[in-house]
Design a protein around this motif. Sequence first.
Motif, mmCIF file in Angstrom:
data_model
loop_
_atom_site.group_PDB
_atom_site.id
_atom_site.type_symbol
_atom_site.label_atom_id
_atom_site.label_comp_id
_atom_site.label_asym_id
_atom_site.label_seq_id
_atom_site.Cartn_x
_atom_site.Cartn_y
_atom_site.Cartn_z
ATOM 1 N N TYR A 158 0.840 -1.202 0.000
ATOM 2 C CA TYR A 158 0.000 0.000 0.000
ATOM 3 C C TYR A 158 0.873 1.250 0.000
ATOM 4 O O TYR A 158 2.003 1.237 0.514
ATOM 5 N N ASP A 159 0.346 2.325 -0.521
ATOM 6 C CA ASP A 159 1.112 3.572 -0.608
ATOM 7 C C ASP A 159 1.443 4.157 0.762
ATOM 8 O O ASP A 159 2.464 4.818 0.932
ATOM 9 N N ASN A 160 0.575 3.909 1.730
ATOM 10 C CA ASN A 160 0.788 4.448 3.075
ATOM 11 C C ASN A 160 -0.112 3.705 4.066
ATOM 12 O O ASN A 160 -0.909 2.842 3.679
ATOM 13 N N SER A 161 0.011 4.067 5.356
ATOM 14 C CA SER A 161 -0.759 3.389 6.397
ATOM 15 C C SER A 161 -2.253 3.657 6.269
ATOM 16 O O SER A 161 -3.080 2.806 6.608
ATOM 17 N N GLU A 162 -2.625 4.817 5.772
ATOM 18 C CA GLU A 162 -4.047 5.121 5.607
ATOM 19 C C GLU A 162 -4.691 4.193 4.588
ATOM 20 O O GLU A 162 -5.791 3.674 4.810
ATOM 21 N N GLU A 163 -4.018 3.979 3.466
ATOM 22 C CA GLU A 163 -4.561 3.077 2.449
ATOM 23 C C GLU A 163 -4.647 1.654 2.993
ATOM 24 O O GLU A 163 -5.629 0.945 2.750
ATOM 25 N N ALA A 164 -3.621 1.234 3.746
ATOM 26 C CA ALA A 164 -3.636 -0.106 4.342
ATOM 27 C C ALA A 164 -4.789 -0.233 5.327
ATOM 28 O O ALA A 164 -5.505 -1.240 5.350
ATOM 29 N N GLY A 165 -4.973 0.800 6.154
ATOM 30 C CA GLY A 165 -6.061 0.784 7.120
ATOM 31 C C GLY A 165 -7.425 0.752 6.465
ATOM 32 O O GLY A 165 -8.334 0.049 6.908
ATOM 33 N N ARG A 166 -7.580 1.515 5.397
ATOM 34 C CA ARG A 166 -8.856 1.561 4.675
ATOM 35 C C ARG A 166 -9.198 0.192 4.084
ATOM 36 O O ARG A 166 -10.328 -0.289 4.231
ATOM 37 N N GLU A 167 -8.254 -0.421 3.436
ATOM 38 C CA GLU A 167 -8.506 -1.712 2.793
ATOM 39 C C GLU A 167 -8.778 -2.798 3.830
ATOM 40 O O GLU A 167 -9.695 -3.611 3.667
ATOM 41 N N GLU A 168 -7.985 -2.830 4.895
ATOM 42 C CA GLU A 168 -8.179 -3.860 5.915
ATOM 43 C C GLU A 168 -9.497 -3.661 6.654
ATOM 44 O O GLU A 168 -10.188 -4.634 6.982
ATOM 45 N N ALA A 169 -9.875 -2.420 6.924
ATOM 46 C CA ALA A 169 -11.148 -2.142 7.584
ATOM 47 C C ALA A 169 -12.315 -2.626 6.732
ATOM 48 O O ALA A 169 -13.290 -3.193 7.248
ATOM 49 N N TRP A 170 -12.208 -2.428 5.434
ATOM 50 C CA TRP A 170 -13.254 -2.895 4.514
ATOM 51 C C TRP A 170 -13.282 -4.426 4.456
ATOM 52 O O TRP A 170 -14.347 -5.035 4.513
ATOM 53 N N GLN A 171 -12.088 -5.045 4.379
ATOM 54 C CA GLN A 171 -12.010 -6.504 4.314
ATOM 55 C C GLN A 171 -12.592 -7.150 5.570
ATOM 56 O O GLN A 171 -13.224 -8.211 5.503
ATOM 57 N N LEU A 172 -12.369 -6.535 6.715
ATOM 58 C CA LEU A 172 -12.848 -7.084 7.989
ATOM 59 C C LEU A 172 -14.306 -6.737 8.279
ATOM 60 O O LEU A 172 -14.868 -7.207 9.259
ATOM 61 N N GLY A 173 -14.895 -5.912 7.440
ATOM 62 C CA GLY A 173 -16.290 -5.563 7.617
ATOM 63 C C GLY A 173 -16.541 -4.449 8.608
ATOM 64 O O GLY A 173 -17.681 -4.218 9.026
ATOM 65 N N TYR A 174 -15.472 -3.729 9.000
ATOM 66 C CA TYR A 174 -15.652 -2.609 9.930
ATOM 67 C C TYR A 174 -16.359 -1.434 9.251
ATOM 68 O O TYR A 174 -17.047 -0.652 9.910
#
Length: 215
Positions: A158-174
């Motif tokens: 991911y380009d940065n921690s925000e992009e990583a957080g966004r994708e993982e939050a979506w994957q986990l259903g948050y």
Amino acid sequence: MNKHLFLYRVKDSDDRDCCAYIDTAGPKFECNHYFSSIRLCGSCYSGGKFPEYEEIETILTKDEYEEIISFNIFIKALDYGITKGDNRYKAGIKLIDSIKHIYDKLNSDEALAFFEKIQKSEMKYLKKEYNLSDRNIEEILNEYTEDFRDRSIVSYIYDNSEEAGREEAWQLGYVKDDDSISSKYFDYEKFGEDLVEYDEYFMELCDGRVVRLSY
């Protein structure tokens, strides 16, 4: 001691899982009633079909490679419900002894040198795929705790921690695509920073990009 031995790489492949390993410990008598076979594995998979010898790069000769395939056929034919010391048990021990020379070869200096060449090629693939520097590769290999050393250890960058957080939050259903409230107030950057800090699957490179590792 490494838990895995490198067995082969599929030739000219763009597949993430083109490299295959086997357990260093080898097959053994399991649960007091059957023998395990030789299973392929990688950072993202376990099991699978053995490809034809002509399709792979390996330190083994064709005869040695096909010995593994034959071993699996015969060891599985012994089936379950084996009693330690009976005829099927003795046959299984004999089969395991018959392939020790293959494990010795995969543990040899020659095999290690071969695997080092594969590793260099695999890291070159990662550098091109994700625009990584030599320093980035060193960071990843220093962080990754398993003994796999091929392209599959990097799941995504991911380009940065925000992009990583966004994708993982979506994957986990948050958060959900159609939920404007949770998406508006969820702190993706902080979540991404915490993933890097506390989750072994995530690490941050010196340039700020975030790597999702495969285990």
